[in-house]
Design a protein around this motif. Structure first.
Motif, PDB file in Angstrom:
ATOM      1  N   PHE A  76       6.911  50.324   8.783  1.00  0.00           N
ATOM      2  CA  PHE A  76       7.165  51.616   9.401  1.00  0.00           C
ATOM      3  C   PHE A  76       6.448  51.781  10.741  1.00  0.00           C
ATOM      4  CE2 PHE A  76       7.498  52.294   4.749  1.00  0.00           C
ATOM      5  CZ  PHE A  76       8.876  52.481   4.705  1.00  0.00           C
ATOM      6  N   GLY A  77       6.154  50.658  11.416  1.00  0.00           N
ATOM      7  CA  GLY A  77       5.676  50.716  12.785  1.00  0.00           C
ATOM      8  C   GLY A  77       4.182  50.658  12.984  1.00  0.00           C
ATOM      9  N   GLY A  78       3.390  50.528  11.935  1.00  0.00           N
ATOM     10  CA  GLY A  78       1.944  50.441  12.096  1.00  0.00           C
ATOM     11  C   GLY A  78       1.505  49.040  12.464  1.00  0.00           C
ATOM     12  N   GLN A  79       0.257  48.912  12.865  1.00  0.00           N
ATOM     13  CA  GLN A  79      -0.290  47.606  13.204  1.00  0.00           C
ATOM     14  C   GLN A  79      -0.647  46.832  11.944  1.00  0.00           C
ATOM     15  OE1 GLN A  79      -3.605  48.141  15.867  1.00  0.00           O
ATOM     16  NE2 GLN A  79      -2.302  48.451  17.638  1.00  0.00           N
ATOM     17  N   LEU A  80      -0.317  45.548  11.954  1.00  0.00           N
ATOM     18  CA  LEU A  80      -0.681  44.696  10.834  1.00  0.00           C
ATOM     19  C   LEU A  80      -2.186  44.468  10.812  1.00  0.00           C
ATOM     20  CD1 LEU A  80       2.136  41.986  10.926  1.00  0.00           C
ATOM     21  CD2 LEU A  80       1.826  43.761   9.205  1.00  0.00           C
ATOM     22  N   SER A  81      -2.756  44.324   9.640  1.00  0.00           N
ATOM     23  CA  SER A  81      -4.189  44.079   9.507  1.00  0.00           C
ATOM     24  C   SER A  81      -4.424  43.075   8.387  1.00  0.00           C
ATOM     25  CB  SER A  81      -4.948  45.380   9.210  1.00  0.00           C
ATOM     26  OG  SER A  81      -4.453  45.986   8.035  1.00  0.00           O
ATOM     27  N   GLY A 172       0.522  51.224   7.815  1.00  0.00           N
ATOM     28  CA  GLY A 172      -0.531  50.920   8.772  1.00  0.00           C
ATOM     29  C   GLY A 172      -1.655  51.933   8.615  1.00  0.00           C
ATOM     30  N   ARG A 173      -2.818  51.581   9.101  1.00  0.00           N
ATOM     31  CA  ARG A 173      -4.015  52.388   8.844  1.00  0.00           C
ATOM     32  C   ARG A 173      -3.932  53.802   9.415  1.00  0.00           C
ATOM     33  NH1 ARG A 173      -8.390  47.591  10.302  1.00  0.00           N
ATOM     34  NH2 ARG A 173      -8.066  46.364   8.387  1.00  0.00           N
ATOM     35  N   LEU A 174      -3.503  53.935  10.667  1.00  0.00           N
ATOM     36  CA  LEU A 174      -3.516  55.241  11.315  1.00  0.00           C
ATOM     37  C   LEU A 174      -2.540  56.201  10.652  1.00  0.00           C
ATOM     38  CD1 LEU A 174      -4.684  56.920  13.615  1.00  0.00           C
ATOM     39  CD2 LEU A 174      -2.873  56.051  15.101  1.00  0.00           C
ATOM     40  N   ARG A 175      -1.326  55.756  10.398  1.00  0.00           N
ATOM     41  CA  ARG A 175      -0.328  56.620   9.771  1.00  0.00           C
ATOM     42  C   ARG A 175      -0.731  56.968   8.343  1.00  0.00           C
ATOM     43  NH1 ARG A 175       1.802  53.462  13.466  1.00  0.00           N
ATOM     44  NH2 ARG A 175       3.592  54.117  14.738  1.00  0.00           N
ATOM     45  N   TYR A 176      -1.283  56.005   7.649  1.00  0.00           N
ATOM     46  CA  TYR A 176      -1.729  56.256   6.277  1.00  0.00           C
ATOM     47  C   TYR A 176      -2.854  57.288   6.251  1.00  0.00           C
ATOM     48  CZ  TYR A 176      -4.145  55.274   1.847  1.00  0.00           C
ATOM     49  OH  TYR A 176      -4.775  55.386   0.630  1.00  0.00           O
ATOM     50  N   LEU A 177      -3.810  57.161   7.152  1.00  0.00           N
ATOM     51  CA  LEU A 177      -4.910  58.122   7.204  1.00  0.00           C
ATOM     52  C   LEU A 177      -4.398  59.519   7.542  1.00  0.00           C
ATOM     53  CD1 LEU A 177      -7.953  58.650   7.066  1.00  0.00           C
ATOM     54  CD2 LEU A 177      -8.096  58.056   9.488  1.00  0.00           C
ATOM     55  N   ALA A 178      -3.444  59.599   8.480  1.00  0.00           N
ATOM     56  CA  ALA A 178      -2.859  60.895   8.817  1.00  0.00           C
ATOM     57  C   ALA A 178      -2.169  61.508   7.605  1.00  0.00           C
ATOM     58  CB  ALA A 178      -1.866  60.735   9.970  1.00  0.00           C
ATOM     59  N   LEU A 179      -1.451  60.696   6.848  1.00  0.00           N
ATOM     60  CA  LEU A 179      -0.787  61.173   5.635  1.00  0.00           C
ATOM     61  C   LEU A 179      -1.801  61.717   4.639  1.00  0.00           C
ATOM     62  CD1 LEU A 179       1.668  61.317   3.653  1.00  0.00           C
ATOM     63  CD2 LEU A 179       1.154  58.938   3.057  1.00  0.00           C
ATOM     64  N   TYR A 180      -2.866  60.991   4.415  1.00  0.00           N
ATOM     65  CA  TYR A 180      -3.888  61.412   3.453  1.00  0.00           C
ATOM     66  C   TYR A 180      -4.540  62.724   3.874  1.00  0.00           C
ATOM     67  CZ  TYR A 180      -8.070  61.211   0.501  1.00  0.00           C
ATOM     68  OH  TYR A 180      -9.065  61.514  -0.400  1.00  0.00           O
ATOM     69  N   LEU A 181      -4.963  62.794   5.125  1.00  0.00           N
ATOM     70  CA  LEU A 181      -5.677  63.986   5.591  1.00  0.00           C
ATOM     71  C   LEU A 181      -4.762  65.205   5.632  1.00  0.00           C
ATOM     72  CD1 LEU A 181      -7.864  62.477   8.462  1.00  0.00           C
ATOM     73  CD2 LEU A 181      -8.567  63.072   6.127  1.00  0.00           C
ATOM     74  N   LEU A 182      -3.528  65.030   6.085  1.00  0.00           N
ATOM     75  CA  LEU A 182      -2.600  66.154   6.119  1.00  0.00           C
ATOM     76  C   LEU A 182      -2.305  66.668   4.718  1.00  0.00           C
ATOM     77  CD1 LEU A 182      -0.003  65.171   8.877  1.00  0.00           C
ATOM     78  CD2 LEU A 182      -1.612  67.085   8.935  1.00  0.00           C
ATOM     79  N   SER A 183      -2.167  65.756   3.762  1.00  0.00           N
ATOM     80  CA  SER A 183      -1.909  66.179   2.382  1.00  0.00           C
ATOM     81  C   SER A 183      -3.085  66.983   1.840  1.00  0.00           C
ATOM     82  CB  SER A 183      -1.645  64.956   1.503  1.00  0.00           C
ATOM     83  OG  SER A 183      -0.508  64.248   1.945  1.00  0.00           O
TER      84      SER A 183
END
Length: 301
Positions: A76-81, A172-183
């Motif tokens: 979904f467009g995030g950076q691979l890690s 990806g990390r940034l989108r996942y963190l945004a999802l968690y915090l917004l929820s």
């Protein structure tokens, strides 16, 4: 050879005195060379030669190729890690550390000052906690890292570990963190909107329910079996409405926000993915702010 035919490369070039001689490297003019870039035909010396499948390339041609290489991303467009669960591990660590500090070290003031506490003026004459205004809104976030007992933090962290890594790897990390915090924020905001005149709530459940909703969206988008994740969601909803003391408002607020955020992140068209995803995050954040403003108007002084 016809007059307008392209000429083959040569290792000679005109000299200033009208004669001819070895060509000189286009980057190091003092260096004579008989080698040319197999792509652009510029003369290159040994310091500038870059091995290619056929012959050698010059640094400019190699740099241009690197700029044109598309960076690999997650689905979904995030950076691979290399560690697809790093943010999940950090969130679990923060929750555990805060629980230990609040329960055994900095008790009771830490939990008292960081919980989602709100009392309207109808009970005390003036508002306390979140209802008091913007300087207390930090509780909407800090409350999501507090828990009342070992079983409470343990249950939430197990759920986070079960469903978090797959979402983090996909988003990806940034989108996942945004999802968690917004929820988590949406769960707190909805709880405040519904019961901000007299309430005290805490826990990561709103954020976890948001991840559950996002997992349903991800399974549907990827056409994976929905049965197991739907069963897990239904089980948690049954527990939410059947066990006394659980703040169902935070769970429902987090679930709705997580589902909406995930839908925008995961169904964004590839050609406009970044724009749609940014607007989705901004839109859900705006919804959270609207709930807080309405709640403050209802319960504030």
């Amino acid at each position: 050879m016809l007059p307008d035919e392209s000429r083959p490369p040569t290792d000679k070039e005109p000299r200033p005195d009208g004669g001819s001689g070895p060509r000189r490297c286009y980057r190091h003019r003092e260096q004579e060379t008989g080698i040319a870039c197999s792509r652009c035909d510029r003369p290159i010396c040994p310091r500038c030669m870059v091995n290619a499948s056929v012959g050698f390339h010059c640094p400019e041609c190699v740099g241009g190729d690197n700029r044109q290489v598309r960076q690999a991303t997650t689905r979904f467009g995030g950076q691979l890690s290399t560690d697809g669960a790093l943010v999940t591990k950090i969130l679990i660590g923060i929750n555990l550390v805060v629980f230990l500090l609040a329960a055994y070290v900095l008790t009771p003031w830490l939990s008292r000052d960081l919980s989602l506490y709100s009392i309207g003026p109808q009970l005390t004459g003036f508002p306390y906690g979140v209802a008091a205004g913007p300087d207390q809104w930090y509780r909407l976030l800090t409350a999501t890292f507090l828990h009342v007992a070992p079983w409470h933090v343990g249950t939430n962290m197990v759920m986070l570990w079960v469903i978090g890594p797959s979402l983090e790897a996909a988003l990806g990390r940034l989108r996942y963190l945004a999802l968690y915090l917004l929820s988590g924020l949406a769960g707190s905001a909805f709880a405040f909107l519904v019961a901000g005149g007299f309430m005290n709530s805490l826990g990561a459940s709103g954020a976890v329910f948001g991840l559950l909703g996002a997992t349903v969206v991800m399974h549907k988008q990827s056409r994976a079996p929905l049965g197991p994740v739907i069963a897990l969601l239904v089980f948690n909803l049954i527990v939410t409405f059947s066990v006394a003391g659980i703040d169902w408002r935070a769970h429902i607020g987090g679930l709705v926000a997580g589902t909406l955020t995930a839908a925008g992140l995961m169904y964004a068209p590839r050609e406009r993915r970044a724009t749609v995803q940014a607007l989705t995050v901004a839109g859900v954040a705006g919804l959270v702010l609207a709930m807080v403003l309405i709640g403050t108007a209802r319960y504030g002084g």
